[in-house]
Design a protein around this motif. Structure first.
Motif, PDB file in Angstrom:
ATOM      1  N   ASP A  13       0.835  -1.198   0.000  1.00 23.27           N
ATOM      2  CA  ASP A  13       0.000   0.000   0.000  1.00 23.27           C
ATOM      3  C   ASP A  13       0.877   1.259   0.000  1.00 23.27           C
ATOM      4  OD1 ASP A  13      -2.117  -1.810   0.289  1.00 23.27           O
ATOM      5  OD2 ASP A  13      -2.090  -1.624   2.473  1.00 23.27           O
ATOM      6  N   THR A  15       0.602   3.883  -1.463  1.00 21.05           N
ATOM      7  CA  THR A  15      -0.176   5.117  -1.378  1.00 21.05           C
ATOM      8  C   THR A  15      -0.341   5.563   0.067  1.00 21.05           C
ATOM      9  OG1 THR A  15      -1.354   4.567  -3.415  1.00 21.05           O
ATOM     10  CG2 THR A  15      -2.378   6.183  -1.975  1.00 21.05           C
ATOM     11  N   TRP A  16      -0.492   4.605   0.990  1.00 25.82           N
ATOM     12  CA  TRP A  16      -0.617   4.976   2.405  1.00 25.82           C
ATOM     13  C   TRP A  16       0.703   5.530   2.928  1.00 25.82           C
ATOM     14  CZ3 TRP A  16       1.864   3.662   6.949  1.00 25.82           C
ATOM     15  CH2 TRP A  16       1.303   4.221   8.112  1.00 25.82           C
ATOM     16  N   TRP A  18       2.905   7.057   1.510  1.00 28.46           N
ATOM     17  CA  TRP A  18       3.214   8.305   0.836  1.00 28.46           C
ATOM     18  C   TRP A  18       2.180   9.400   1.099  1.00 28.46           C
ATOM     19  CZ3 TRP A  18       6.791  11.000  -1.194  1.00 28.46           C
ATOM     20  CH2 TRP A  18       6.649  11.788  -2.334  1.00 28.46           C
ATOM     21  N   HIS A  19       1.042   9.061   1.728  1.00 31.44           N
ATOM     22  CA  HIS A  19      -0.131   9.928   1.656  1.00 31.44           C
ATOM     23  C   HIS A  19       0.075  11.317   2.240  1.00 31.44           C
ATOM     24  CE1 HIS A  19      -0.864   8.448   5.821  1.00 31.44           C
ATOM     25  NE2 HIS A  19      -1.627   9.510   5.971  1.00 31.44           N
ATOM     26  N   ALA A  22       1.986  13.277  -0.311  1.00 28.87           N
ATOM     27  CA  ALA A  22       1.188  13.358  -1.541  1.00 28.87           C
ATOM     28  C   ALA A  22       0.092  14.410  -1.428  1.00 28.87           C
ATOM     29  CB  ALA A  22       0.577  11.996  -1.854  1.00 28.87           C
ATOM     30  N   VAL A  33       1.903   9.060  -7.773  1.00 28.23           N
ATOM     31  CA  VAL A  33       1.427   7.682  -7.861  1.00 28.23           C
ATOM     32  C   VAL A  33       2.456   6.783  -7.208  1.00 28.23           C
ATOM     33  CG1 VAL A  33       2.484   7.349 -10.141  1.00 28.23           C
ATOM     34  CG2 VAL A  33       0.562   5.901  -9.442  1.00 28.23           C
ATOM     35  N   ALA A  34       1.983   5.701  -6.604  1.00 32.59           N
ATOM     36  CA  ALA A  34       2.868   4.748  -5.940  1.00 32.59           C
ATOM     37  C   ALA A  34       2.600   3.358  -6.522  1.00 32.59           C
ATOM     38  CB  ALA A  34       2.627   4.747  -4.433  1.00 32.59           C
TER      39      ALA A  34
END
Length: 231
Positions: A13, A15-16, A18-19, A22, A33-34
């Motif tokens: 995950d 995206t988590w 990096w959130h 981001a 984007v990840a």
């Protein structure tokens, strides 16, 4: 500009992870984007013996980089530097590499060459299954000690068992030799020793040091955003 974030070992995950950074980038109109990494079980395929390894991770990241002609900064974190060394090679849209607490291999080197031959104490290796992962009880103190309690509480849910074969598979390219690169040393990192980071940083074009642990994009997202926007 867009940012492509390549996460480290034994997590999922992206995206988590990096959130926080981001969201700050998005406020400035910069999308990110990840990519999912198959060796971490993110492609719906089981990791371990005979499962996806470094070549599949490279292919997954390379596909995302090829999906757009937009000028791109690739952010490689920890093991992500192994992937990025090959995945970003020869991609015309990539303008800069930001290497955060990252392994930075020469052509033909593998992750295993940067250790002393034994697993780090915070890792659990299952030779029968062919996987390795972070010991959950050591996660906070090793990797997110400088993050707030909310992040510390959530992080364990985003760990993954990863195919151990990624540690021995060599890279076929070293994109950092052809592309502008910045190395972010995390001075309070308990996972990748700062002394090792400084060795890798000598290979990069420029070096920045931050008084942060292994995940500054979670603990100090504004600092990482500002660094990215300055590249």
């Amino acid at each position: 500009m867009r940012v492509v974030f390549v996460h480290g070992a034994c997590v999922r995950d992206g995206t988590w992870w990096w959130h926080r950074t981001a969201e700050l980038l998005q406020e400035r109109g910069v999308p990110s984007v990840a990519p999912a990494l198959p060796s971490c079980g993110e492609a719906g395929l089981p990791g371990g013996v005979g499962g996806p390894g470094l070549p599949e991770d490279v292919a997954a990241v390379r596909q995302v980089l090829q999906d757009s002609d937009e000028p791109t900064i690739v952010v490689a974190h920890s093991y992500g530097g192994i992937i990025t060394a090959e995945a970003a090679a020869g991609i015309g849209s990539v303008r800069h590499l930001l290497l955060i607490s990252s392994y930075l291999p020469e052509v033909g080197q593998s992750l295993s060459e940067f250790g002393d031959g034994s697993p780090a104490p915070f890792l659990d290796v299952d030779p029968d299954a062919g996987t390795f992962g972070v010991r959950p009880e050591l996660l906070v103190d090793t990797f997110v000690q400088d993050c707030d309690p909310e992040i510390q509480a959530q992080a364990a849910a985003h760990l993954a068992r990863q195919s151990v074969q990624v540690t021995g598979q060599p890279v076929g390219a070293a994109a950092w030799q052809q592309l502008p690169s910045t190395y972010l040393i995390c001075a309070q990192d308990r996972g990748t020793p700062p002394s090792l980071q400084r060795e890798f940083a000598r290979r990069a074009g420029s070096v920045v040091e931050l008084d942060a642990g292994h995940h500054p994009f979670l603990s100090q997202p504004a600092a990482v955003r500002d660094l990215l926007l300055s590249l």
